[in-house]
Design a protein around this motif. Structure first.
Motif, PDB file in Angstrom:
ATOM      1  N   LEU A 187      11.480   0.026   3.586  1.00  0.00           N
ATOM      2  CA  LEU A 187      11.043  -1.353   3.552  1.00  0.00           C
ATOM      3  C   LEU A 187       9.521  -1.155   4.670  1.00  0.00           C
ATOM      4  CD1 LEU A 187      12.097  -4.466   2.927  1.00  0.00           C
ATOM      5  CD2 LEU A 187      13.496  -3.712   4.639  1.00  0.00           C
ATOM      6  N   LEU A 188       9.499  -0.871   5.742  1.00  0.00           N
ATOM      7  CA  LEU A 188       8.468  -0.884   6.459  1.00  0.00           C
ATOM      8  C   LEU A 188       6.813  -0.659   4.952  1.00  0.00           C
ATOM      9  CD1 LEU A 188       9.174   0.103   9.625  1.00  0.00           C
ATOM     10  CD2 LEU A 188       8.451  -2.297   8.798  1.00  0.00           C
ATOM     11  N   ASN A 189       7.476   0.881   4.518  1.00  0.00           N
ATOM     12  CA  ASN A 189       6.508   1.197   3.631  1.00  0.00           C
ATOM     13  C   ASN A 189       5.802  -0.463   2.442  1.00  0.00           C
ATOM     14  OD1 ASN A 189       5.987   3.357   4.761  1.00  0.00           O
ATOM     15  ND2 ASN A 189       7.449   4.556   2.878  1.00  0.00           N
ATOM     16  N   ALA A 190       7.192  -0.646   1.915  1.00  0.00           N
ATOM     17  CA  ALA A 190       6.554  -2.152   0.622  1.00  0.00           C
ATOM     18  C   ALA A 190       5.585  -2.951   1.530  1.00  0.00           C
ATOM     19  CB  ALA A 190       7.403  -2.204   0.300  1.00  0.00           C
ATOM     20  N   LEU A 191       6.225  -3.465   3.019  1.00  0.00           N
ATOM     21  CA  LEU A 191       5.893  -4.457   3.697  1.00  0.00           C
ATOM     22  C   LEU A 191       4.400  -4.504   3.746  1.00  0.00           C
ATOM     23  CD1 LEU A 191       8.937  -5.678   6.145  1.00  0.00           C
ATOM     24  CD2 LEU A 191       7.862  -6.431   4.030  1.00  0.00           C
ATOM     25  N   ILE A 192       3.752  -2.884   3.931  1.00  0.00           N
ATOM     26  CA  ILE A 192       3.006  -2.563   5.145  1.00  0.00           C
ATOM     27  C   ILE A 192       1.881  -2.736   3.531  1.00  0.00           C
ATOM     28  CG2 ILE A 192       1.558  -0.604   4.959  1.00  0.00           C
ATOM     29  CD1 ILE A 192       3.603  -0.333   7.657  1.00  0.00           C
ATOM     30  N   ARG A 193       2.407  -1.611   2.648  1.00  0.00           N
ATOM     31  CA  ARG A 193       1.628  -2.065   1.382  1.00  0.00           C
ATOM     32  C   ARG A 193       1.044  -3.286   0.405  1.00  0.00           C
ATOM     33  NH1 ARG A 193       5.693   2.394  -0.509  1.00  0.00           N
ATOM     34  NH2 ARG A 193       4.351   4.589  -0.373  1.00  0.00           N
TER      35      ARG A 193
END
Length: 257
Positions: A62-68
């Motif tokens: 989820l963090l990966n998606a938010l950061i991207r």
């Protein structure tokens, strides 16, 4: 067109992922990356914990998606600002101020997303490798501005180090060439730096571009992060005034007109 061609199940999955990300961003606005709780998100959505993992495999996913998403939105804001600023007869120095203010404006409007990118590291989390290219896209519009500069003694050591970096790293040469193609191509012998990388001569203009962009990032990160974190509270100056002064000093150091 692509969205219209999706089936109902794919559209529902996309909508659910978007809702999860919205709730995650709300949590970030209330706290920080460490406050992100998937169980709380699942409860707010009326889902079981295991059901949530159908959409994201865990906190890091989820963090990966938010950061991207955050990097892509910031890069889009910078690209729009660069396109607007390039119109008309604005000089390079004025365009530097335009880009710096656009960076600041995005961060101030999206403080929790900015801090997700530039704030304190989240314990146990490592961002995926592709975020590097996304981060470079945010800074890319600064490269052609500094390529036109004539840096003075104050930044000479940084220019030398950026020349060495360009010589050693093909990906860095490609980044500069993408945003400042004229700087990456030596058209006259006087333009070429002494270093030569695997891809050919490293031009002085490319080294100037990279040095300026990196120094601009350092100035932006310091000033904007302090403002977004509330460190200027109770002080008399505006964040934009301080950042503007820093950009003036940087423009002077590179002889920007």
């Amino acid at each position: 067109m692509e969205r219209a061609q999706q089936g109902p199940r794919a559209r529902y999955r996309e909508q659910t992922r978007a809702e999860i990300k919205d709730l995650a961003l709300r949590q970030l606005a209330e706290g920080s990356g460490t406050a992100l709780a998937l169980t709380r998100i699942a409860k707010e959505m009326g889902l079981s914990g295991p059901a949530l993992y159908r959409y994201f495999t865990g906190r890091d996913d989820l963090l990966n998606a938010l950061i991207r998403d955050a990097y892509d939105d910031a890069a889009a804001a910078m690209a729009r600002a660069a396109a607007r600023s390039a119109k008309g007869s604005r000089g390079v120095r004025a365009r530097l101020h335009d880009l710096a203010e656009a960076y600041r404006a995005w961060a101030v409007a999206e403080p929790h997303r900015y801090l997700l990118l530039q704030g304190a590291p989240i314990p146990g989390y490592v961002a995926p490798p592709d975020t590097l290219e996304r981060a470079r896209a945010v800074l890319g519009p600064f490269l052609p501005l500094f390529a036109t500069g004539n840096p003075g003694p104050a930044v000479a050591a940084t220019v030398d180090e950026m020349t060495a970096w360009l010589t050693a790293e093909e990906s860095v040469r490609a980044w500069v060439a993408q945003y400042a193609p004229e700087a990456a191509e030596a058209t006259e012998p006087a333009e070429a730096a002494e270093a030569t990388g695997a891809g050919g001569a490293v031009t002085a203009a490319a080294a100037h571009a990279l040095a300026g962009a990196v120094l601009a990032w350092a100035q932006l990160h310091g000033s904007v992060s302090l403002e977004v974190a509330g460190q200027f509270a109770g002080m008399a100056h505006r964040g934009g005034t301080l950042l503007g002064a820093q950009m003036e000093l940087l423009a002077d150091a590179f002889g920007l007109e």
